[in-house]
Scaffold this active site. Structure first.
Site, PDB file in Angstrom:
ATOM      1  CE  LYS A 164      -3.521   0.076   2.801  1.00 54.54           C
ATOM      2  NZ  LYS A 164      -4.326   0.018   4.047  1.00 54.54           N
ATOM      3  CD  GLU A 206      -2.432  -2.840   6.004  1.00 53.83           C
ATOM      4  OE1 GLU A 206      -3.324  -3.404   5.336  1.00 53.83           O
ATOM      5  OE2 GLU A 206      -2.601  -1.787   6.618  1.00 53.83           O
ATOM      6  CE  LYS A 243     -14.717   2.991   0.476  1.00 52.29           C
ATOM      7  NZ  LYS A 243     -14.798   4.080   1.466  1.00 52.29           N
ATOM      8  NE  ARG A 299     -11.086  11.774   1.061  1.00 56.70           N
ATOM      9  CZ  ARG A 299     -11.800  10.699   0.791  1.00 56.70           C
ATOM     10  NH1 ARG A 299     -13.113  10.728   0.961  1.00 56.70           N
ATOM     11  NH2 ARG A 299     -11.242   9.577   0.362  1.00 56.70           N
ATOM     12  NE  ARG A 345     -18.759   5.408  -4.383  1.00 56.64           N
ATOM     13  CZ  ARG A 345     -17.599   5.857  -3.924  1.00 56.64           C
ATOM     14  NH1 ARG A 345     -16.715   6.364  -4.783  1.00 56.64           N
ATOM     15  NH2 ARG A 345     -17.306   5.804  -2.634  1.00 56.64           N
TER      16      ARG A 345
END
Length: 459
Positions: A164, A206, A243, A299, A345
């Site tokens: 990442k 990770e 997403k 945010r 979306r």
């Protein structure tokens, strides 16, 4: 013209699209004036018409317009703004931008630069979460700039490994290394992509879990030290870490597990002295019922309307109130989630062609309406969807008493959603809603790529 407790009366909206339009409307509900900025490509965008004033900030590429910090600050000062609203994306998580706003005497509507910097660095965020007792995914203590220096940590953590980017998000600078042999090449790919996207090649390691869900908790804090969690959202329907569908509450969490996740998120937000809207994100393994902190987004999120529908409160307006020095509304949080909400979306993309972007003219745009149906959009009939920006043109949100009723309402709403002129992901959502795995909650974050798309003969 109303003036807030911190002297805020006019706000620069440093964004575009639906969040810019939403911010203008929420600000107006509080008696605040707004100044919109736009690129030459966005001159006909509704947020430009809706604001009290509008200023062209540059040519279409965002690097020459919406990301131009000196130009944004100049416009804010020239038009007598007291604050800047960043929305999501663009400069919303840039600590340097928050610092520049402060140095110019402008209120940055969000957390402090220090919190943005700490929680935006994945290594620092992990260390901070550990300090407050939040469960962590097994991983490296810091980030690495080259594969050779990361080898020892990779062996200790074990494979498969998730690589990442230290900075940024949205799936950029992210790779899955299945074994030690593939690790060096994938590390180099991730580092190059991270450097290009964020100017930071640091890569954090990770342990990779093959079948997890993505759970995020909405948090909100004021400048008086009050921080509250507002419930969770389940964002497991993803493709390549992007997403596609979000819902709340999660359909798979037992009450005891939910309580632990919410408590962990609130504890972390309180620990860092969080101000404004933020999201603490976790991966959740249903088999073991374990959850692990992955990051914090400092945010407002694209999917915040899910929470708004569940608690009946305008979170964007709450951002403005908090920035004006007001305490968190007594309505936050509600006693618990009211029913079930799902957000879809709507992207200008052809999902059957590898989700290829589809810029062009909307020859027909007829959106659904009715009780429990909400559409957040800046699109309109005959509008030109630009090729320069994110392809999301709307968010369809449905709300009902139960998840089953919300799914039924979503099917009807998508059937009534008529778009012509370019392809959108509405057909993807219609197909998804008919899938038994989605209906039964038998999914994970790679389910779309590994099961759903192949089921329809797609990659």
């Amino acid at each position: 013209m109303a003036v807030g407790k911190r002297g805020i009366s006019r706000v620069l909206i440093a964004n575009r699209g639906e969040i810019a339009l939403r911010a203008v409307r929420s600000a107006r509900s509080l008696g605040l004036e707004t100044v919109a900025v736009h690129s030459t490509a966005d001159v006909a965008s509704p947020h430009v018409w809706a604001a009290d004033r509008a200023v062209c900030i540059g040519p279409p590429p965002s690097t020459q317009s919406y990301l131009q910090i000196p130009a944004l600050l100049h416009v804010a000062q020239a038009h007598g703004c007291d604050a800047i609203y960043p929305g999501y994306g663009f400069l919303s998580e840039r600590a340097g931008f928050a610092e520049r706003c402060a140095s110019e005497g402008l209120k940055f509507i969000g957390p402090s630069a220090e919190v943005i910097r700490t929680m935006g660095d994945k290594s620092e965020a992990k260390a901070t979460a550990a300090r407050f007792g939040v469960p962590l995914v097994p991983g490296s203590d810091g980030a690495f700039d080259d594969a050779a220096s990361a080898l020892a940590a990779a062996r200790e953590i074990g494979f498969p490994l998730l690589l990442k980017a230290r900075a940024g998000g949205g799936g950029r600078g992210m790779r899955v290394a299945p074994d030690l042999e593939a690790f060096p090449a994938l590390f180099d790919q991730a580092a190059r992509e991270a450097e290009a996207a964020f100017g930071d090649a640091g890569i954090y390691l990770e342990r990779f879990f093959s079948a997890v869900r993505h759970i995020e908790v909405q948090v909100f804090g004021d400048m008086h030290g009050t921080v509250r969690q507002l419930g969770e959202r389940d964002c497991t329907v993803q493709r390549r870490h992007q997403k596609l569908v979000e819902e709340g509450p999660s359909p798979v969490l037992r009450p005891e597990v939910r309580a632990r996740i919410l408590e962990a998120a609130e504890k972390l937000a309180k620990g860092v002295g969080y101000e404004g809207a933020g999201t603490v994100e976790f991966i959740y393994e249903p088999k073991s019922e374990e959850f692990f902190f992955i990051e914090m987004n400092t945010r407002i999120q694209v999917e915040h309307p899910v929470t708004e529908m569940l608690i009946g409160h305008d979170l964007v307006a709450e951002q403005f109130r908090v920035a004006m020095g007001e305490p968190l509304s007594a309505k936050l949080p509600a006693a618990g989630a009211n029913g079930h909400a799902i957000e879809f979306r709507v992207n200008a993309e052809d999902w059957r062609e590898n989700f290829r972007p589809e810029p062009g003219r909307l020859k027909r745009w007829r959106a659904p309406s009715g009780a429990g149906i909400r559409l957040d959009t800046f699109a309109y009939q005959s509008m030109d969807v630009q090729p320069f920006y994110d392809s999301m043109i709307a968010k369809l949100i449905v709300h009902a008493e139960t998840r089953e009723e919300a799914i039924a309402k979503a099917r009807a709403a998508i059937r009534d959603f008529h778009v012509e002129g370019l392809r959108t992901t509405l057909d993807f959502h219609a197909t998804l809603l008919g899938d038994p795995d989605f209906a039964n909650g038998n999914i994970h974050t790679r389910w779309v790529e590994q099961a759903f798309l192949p089921r329809h003969g797609l990659k």
